[in-house]
Design a protein around this motif. Structure first.
Motif, PDB file in Angstrom:
ATOM      1  N   UNK A   1       0.812  -1.229   0.003  1.00 30.60           N
ATOM      2  CA  UNK A   1      -0.293   0.331   0.040  1.00 30.60           C
ATOM      3  C   UNK A   1       0.913   1.296  -0.185  1.00 30.60           C
ATOM      4  N   UNK A   2       1.911   1.445   0.728  1.00 34.80           N
ATOM      5  CA  UNK A   2       2.871   2.415   0.875  1.00 34.80           C
ATOM      6  C   UNK A   2       3.702   2.453  -0.395  1.00 34.80           C
TER       7      UNK A   2
ATOM      8  N   UNK B   1      -6.588  11.119  -6.829  1.00 32.46           N
ATOM      9  CA  UNK B   1      -6.914  11.751  -5.741  1.00 32.46           C
ATOM     10  C   UNK B   1      -7.795  10.907  -4.880  1.00 32.46           C
ATOM     11  N   UNK B   2      -8.863  10.303  -5.398  1.00 32.15           N
ATOM     12  CA  UNK B   2      -9.708   9.542  -4.687  1.00 32.15           C
ATOM     13  C   UNK B   2      -9.084   8.336  -3.942  1.00 32.15           C
ATOM     14  N   UNK B   3      -7.996   7.722  -4.811  1.00 31.90           N
ATOM     15  CA  UNK B   3      -7.406   6.466  -4.194  1.00 31.90           C
ATOM     16  C   UNK B   3      -6.307   7.043  -3.120  1.00 31.90           C
ATOM     17  N   UNK B   4      -5.625   8.159  -3.201  1.00 29.70           N
ATOM     18  CA  UNK B   4      -4.674   8.572  -2.190  1.00 29.70           C
ATOM     19  C   UNK B   4      -5.410   8.831  -0.906  1.00 29.70           C
TER      20      UNK B   4
ATOM     21  N   UNK C   1      -4.467   7.122   2.404  1.00 28.52           N
ATOM     22  CA  UNK C   1      -3.701   7.597   3.476  1.00 28.52           C
ATOM     23  C   UNK C   1      -4.835   7.760   4.608  1.00 28.52           C
ATOM     24  N   UNK C   2      -5.942   7.633   4.723  1.00 28.58           N
ATOM     25  CA  UNK C   2      -6.933   7.440   5.674  1.00 28.58           C
ATOM     26  C   UNK C   2      -6.575   5.904   6.423  1.00 28.58           C
ATOM     27  N   UNK C   3      -6.391   5.036   5.633  1.00 29.59           N
ATOM     28  CA  UNK C   3      -6.278   3.632   5.975  1.00 29.59           C
ATOM     29  C   UNK C   3      -5.020   3.578   6.859  1.00 29.59           C
ATOM     30  N   UNK C   4      -3.871   4.171   6.210  1.00 28.47           N
ATOM     31  CA  UNK C   4      -2.628   4.109   6.834  1.00 28.47           C
ATOM     32  C   UNK C   4      -2.502   5.001   8.153  1.00 28.47           C
ATOM     33  N   UNK C   5      -3.344   5.924   8.171  1.00 28.00           N
ATOM     34  CA  UNK C   5      -3.280   6.623   9.613  1.00 28.00           C
ATOM     35  C   UNK C   5      -4.001   5.952  10.397  1.00 28.00           C
ATOM     36  N   UNK C   6      -5.194   5.043  10.158  1.00 32.68           N
ATOM     37  CA  UNK C   6      -5.468   4.203  11.117  1.00 32.68           C
ATOM     38  C   UNK C   6      -4.561   3.088  11.452  1.00 32.68           C
ATOM     39  N   UNK C   7      -3.819   2.555  10.807  1.00 24.94           N
ATOM     40  CA  UNK C   7      -2.773   1.667  11.066  1.00 24.94           C
ATOM     41  C   UNK C   7      -1.851   2.021  12.053  1.00 24.94           C
ATOM     42  N   UNK C   8      -1.165   3.372  11.629  1.00 26.82           N
ATOM     43  CA  UNK C   8      -0.135   3.876  12.419  1.00 26.82           C
ATOM     44  C   UNK C   8      -0.798   5.090  12.983  1.00 26.82           C
ATOM     45  N   UNK C   9      -1.343   5.030  13.951  1.00 26.13           N
ATOM     46  CA  UNK C   9      -1.912   6.058  14.725  1.00 26.13           C
ATOM     47  C   UNK C   9      -1.187   7.285  15.143  1.00 26.13           C
ATOM     48  N   UNK C  10      -0.043   6.841  15.517  1.00 25.70           N
ATOM     49  CA  UNK C  10       0.944   7.811  16.035  1.00 25.70           C
ATOM     50  C   UNK C  10       1.896   8.592  15.084  1.00 25.70           C
TER      51      UNK C  10
ATOM     52  N   UNK D   1       0.561  14.513   6.867  1.00 23.54           N
ATOM     53  CA  UNK D   1       1.263  15.470   6.196  1.00 23.54           C
ATOM     54  C   UNK D   1       1.368  15.319   4.572  1.00 23.54           C
ATOM     55  N   UNK D   2       1.531  14.074   4.220  1.00 19.14           N
ATOM     56  CA  UNK D   2       1.528  13.813   2.647  1.00 19.14           C
ATOM     57  C   UNK D   2       0.289  14.014   2.081  1.00 19.14           C
ATOM     58  N   UNK D   3      -0.819  13.742   2.924  1.00 22.06           N
ATOM     59  CA  UNK D   3      -2.229  14.111   2.329  1.00 22.06           C
ATOM     60  C   UNK D   3      -2.461  15.512   2.270  1.00 22.06           C
TER      61      UNK D   3
END
Length: 835
Positions: free
Chosen positions: A559-560, A580-583, A587-596, A602-604
């Motif tokens: 995913x990354x 844009x839609x896929x990004x 980014x939302x999914x990755x921010x849930x996985x790595x919450x900290x 920032x990238x989004x």
């Protein structure tokens, strides 16, 4: 059928009726056989789905499937549903075709009782019907044209027989498969039908009949010419066919019925000038309409992928490649052994030498055109009649060549302007009329020769030639139609013909993704970008392949990796919105996985801040979250970078350059570890109010850094409260205000004034502490008793605040929870109240 037509002619059966009926519509005709051929060959297509461009032109076109789109929108949008005045539009002004699609979609919903999707069967059935109508028109046109030859040349094959052969040839011609089996091809069939109808009415107006009727027929034919161009732009070329017909024949040579009515005082030549002038005026009207609607007549968004010709630096190579493409069109028309739904780069590569054998087909085509021009003897032009003076048969063939083949082909020839696609089989639909008529006439000449020769076997030779031609075309059309059943069969077939086409490779990659074969898809994508490194859509689909595989295998690393490809695809306007839609989703999914991890926010936000996205409000929101996460994780430099990005993009911020420079200095001071002169610079910075106006994430970061370094400084607690209040964090603010008040009252700690940088006296410290407690009480919806009582005790010790002590005491009295302080407070109220 051919034999029966010839036999009837030889025996003189119904000869008068045949000649008289050539212009009236022919009571006895064989056009039904061309219709039967159409349905026999194309009936299987009814079961086909939407393929290739059908998705964009129909399924995703709001003018076709959208209930909110009005009829006037058809004149404001292009064929694909985009604003036709936009620079990104294909400038394809086809409101009549889109209206036909819209009606078919409506019928489809009614028949199949679907409010959401539309069934392609109705569309395919209409395509076959339109093709059949055109075949019938070709039959009647052939009778009219071959009838002209019959008047001057004896002992030739019947006009009906030749017209029948031309119509059947048109019905079974393999190159028509794309125009009939592909629903987008309805633009060709509707345009062609109106083209032929317009031309035949124009020819009717050349009859020596009453002037009013002639003018009425002329106006009708010119109106139909405009209507044909509203189905597809090539329809306007019927005006060229009309002018060519007028220059090749006189009124007396093509008259269909003779009238003895008086009152026709217009001479034939003058009437011819009126017709030609009418055709030119109609063309001018068409140009003005397109100018008013589209603003620009030409396609400006062609790419090397679809049309590589204009992208080569050498004019000589561009010219040779254009010539080669003309020959390729002739080859597809005559010998369609290899056919493809797409001929994009580099399936048709550049031609750089005159000795290239690929130019042979073009040489034969140009030889045929030159021969036709010579045979009509332009040097014998009869100026008094304003007509060419060659033999009648030569002039008829010349009209078929130039009026019905060359004129409709010119818009796709890349001679006068570059078009959106270098080669498209459906673009031959209209020019093929001239080809079928010429081929029919050629076969008739062969028949005449073989039957008149004294050698035996002439009839057999002709029968084999005729049957072989029709059988080859019919079988090739039938097999070609199978490729148009769905996208999978279509592009697997195209891959065998055009493996060097970047678009064909991409389409096969998409098909492999649908089959969940990511490895095969990546191989096709690699090949597509090897063929054309600038093919930006491949980046999007490469990201899509990695994303699908990452989701299927629960591998966040994939995913990354997909993020990089989607970010590259942002520069590709054809897939920008989808990227844009896929990004956003990734980014939302990755921010849930790595919450900290603040990296994903920032990238989004950098995506949101692009000019082609331009969503600053959301970008600031996500940058704020990124800064918070970086701060919580101790990533000071990352937090500072994100804060700098946020503060530098807000036009409404009034933070001046000195404040910005001070923030940079304080950040470097905090990062260096040398805090010896912090107060010397930090207190003036806080006193000047930097960061209080506008979104100042860097101010927030500076305060947070120093508040963490010196938690016993009450001024930093106050500054941090200002930051917290901007984020509506009241509870935390109250806690920091109480901490600041306690620090101000700590006698063991020496404090400096924020305003004077001098040591604070006891009364000044109590006053600042009281301000902190009062603000804490204001922020609290239900301030606790201890906080109110503490504030009252402090107010009594500060002379300037004595006047507010009574109101504080009454507040404590009114709170039922503060019973332990009610007695003391009541005594204070009795002593100081006038009530």
């Amino acid at each position: 059928l051919w034999a029966s037509q010839v036999r009837a002619e030889d025996e003189g059966e119904d000869e008068d009726g045949a000649r008289e009926g050539e212009g009236r519509g022919l009571v006895r005709d064989r056009s039904d056989h061309s219709v039967a051929a159409n349905f026999a060959l194309y009936s299987s297509v009814i079961q086909a789905g939407f393929t290739f461009d059908d998705r964009f032109a129909i399924e995703e076109n709001p003018d076709v499937v959208g209930n909110a789109a009005g009829l006037l929108d058809l004149f404001k949008h292009d064929f694909w549903g985009q604003d036709i005045a936009s620079p990104d539009s294909h400038k394809s002004f086809r409101p009549l075709t889109v209206a036909a699609y819209r009606m078919q979609a409506y019928v489809s919903r009614k028949i199949f009782q679907s409010q959401v999707g539309i069934n392609p069967a109705i569309f395919h059935l209409c395509s076959i019907v339109f093709h059949s109508l055109v075949s019938v028109q070709v039959y009647f046109l052939g009778i009219a044209l071959f009838g002209i030859i019959q008047k001057k040349v004896e002992h030739t094959v019947s006009p009906r027989a030749k017209a029948l052969l031309a119509a059947v040839l048109f019905s079974v011609l393999p190159v028509h498969s794309e125009a009939v089996a592909g629903i987008v091809g309805q633009a060709e069939t509707i345009c062609c039908f109106l083209f032929l109808l317009s031309f035949q009415i124009y020819a009717k107006s050349m009859s020596q009949i009453e002037a009013f009727q002639s003018m009425l027929l002329l106006i009708t034919s010119l109106s139909l010419a405009l209507l044909s161009s509203f189905a597809k732009e090539t329809g306007i070329t019927v005006l060229g066919a009309m002018v060519a017909f007028d220059l090749l024949f006189t009124n007396s040579e093509v008259r269909i019925e003779i009238s003895n009515k008086k009152g026709n005082t217009i001479t034939p030549v003058r009437w011819k000038m009126i017709r030609i002038a009418g055709a030119l005026c109609t063309f001018a009207i068409y140009v003005l309409i397109r100018k008013a609607v589209a603003g620009d007549h030409l396609v400006r968004i062609y790419r090397q992928l679809e049309n590589p010709i204009p992208f080569h630096s050498l004019a000589f190579t561009r010219a040779l490649t254009t010539i080669f493409i003309h020959g390729k069109y002739a080859q597809l028309l005559s010998f369609p052994f290899r056919m493809s739904a797409d001929w994009s780069y580099a399936c048709t590569d550049y031609v750089e030498s005159l000795l290239d054998m690929r130019l042979l087909s073009a040489a034969l085509l140009y030889t045929a055109l030159f021969s036709a021009a010579v045979c009509m003897k332009p040097w014998k032009f009869r100026w008094r009649e304003f007509v060419f003076g060659g033999p009648m048969h030569s002039r008829v063939v010349a009209f078929m060549m130039f009026g019905l083949f060359l004129a409709p082909f010119l818009p796709a020839s890349n001679l006068f302007f570059y078009v959106g696609t270098a080669i498209g089989e459906r673009l031959l639909y209209l020019p093929s009329i001239g080809y079928c008529l010429i081929l029919s006439d050629l076969l008739a000449c062969i028949h005449t020769y073989t039957t008149s020769t004294k050698r035996g076997g002439g009839q057999l030779i002709f029968a084999v030639l005729l049957f072989g031609t029709l059988a080859f075309y019919s079988i090739r059309t039938y097999t070609r139609n199978k490729a148009w059943m769905n996208n999978q069969t279509l592009f697997f077939s195209a891959l065998s013909v055009c493996p060097n086409s970047a678009k064909v490779q991409l389409q096969n990659a998409i098909l492999q993704l649908q089959r969940l074969d990511q490895e095969a898809a990546m191989a096709h994508l690699d090949e597509a970008q090897r063929i054309l490194p600038t093919y930006c859509e491949a980046d999007y689909w490469r990201g899509k392949a990695l994303e699908d595989k990452g989701i299927f295998t629960s591998d966040d690393r994939l995913l990354i990796d997909s993020l990089d490809h989607f970010r590259k695809a942002l520069d590709c306007k054809w897939v920008h919105a989808k990227s844009v839609e896929h990004l956003n989703k990734l980014y939302k999914n990755l921010s849930r996985v790595e919450k900290k991890n603040g990296r994903w926010f920032e990238e989004w936000s950098t995506v949101l801040l692009r000019e082609d996205v331009n969503n600053k409000t959301q970008a600031h929101k996500y940058l704020d979250q990124a800064v918070n996460l970086y701060m919580a994780s101790g990533q000071g430099e990352d937090a500072w970078r994100a804060a700098t990005l946020s503060d530098g993009l807000d036009d409404s911020s009034t933070v001046g350059k000195p404040c910005s420079e001070m923030q940079e200095y304080l950040h470097s001071l905090a990062s260096s570890g040398d805090h010896s002169d912090v107060k010397e610079h930090l207190y003036p910075y806080l006193r000047d109010g930097c960061g209080k106006q506008g979104p100042a994430l860097r101010h927030k970061l500076v305060v947070h850094l120093f508040q963490g370094l010196n938690p016993s400084d009450p001024w930093l607690h106050n500054a941090w409260v200002e930051v917290l209040l901007k984020s509506n964090r009241s509870i935390e603010s109250i806690n920091h205000l109480q901490a600041a008040a306690n620090l101000f009252l700590d006698r063991e700690k020496e404090l400096e004034s924020l305003h004077t940088m001098q040591t604070m006296g006891e009364m000044e410290r109590k006053s600042e502490a009281l301000l902190c407690l009062d603000k804490a009480c204001e922020l609290s919806a239900d301030p606790p008793c201890e906080l109110l009582y503490y504030s009252l005790q402090l107010a009594l010790q500060v002379p300037s605040a004595n006047s507010h002590a009574l109101s504080k005491a009454m507040a404590i009295r009114d709170k039922a929870e503060c019973t332990e302080h009610h007695g003391e407070v009541a005594q204070f109220i009795l002593e100081h109240s006038d009530d």
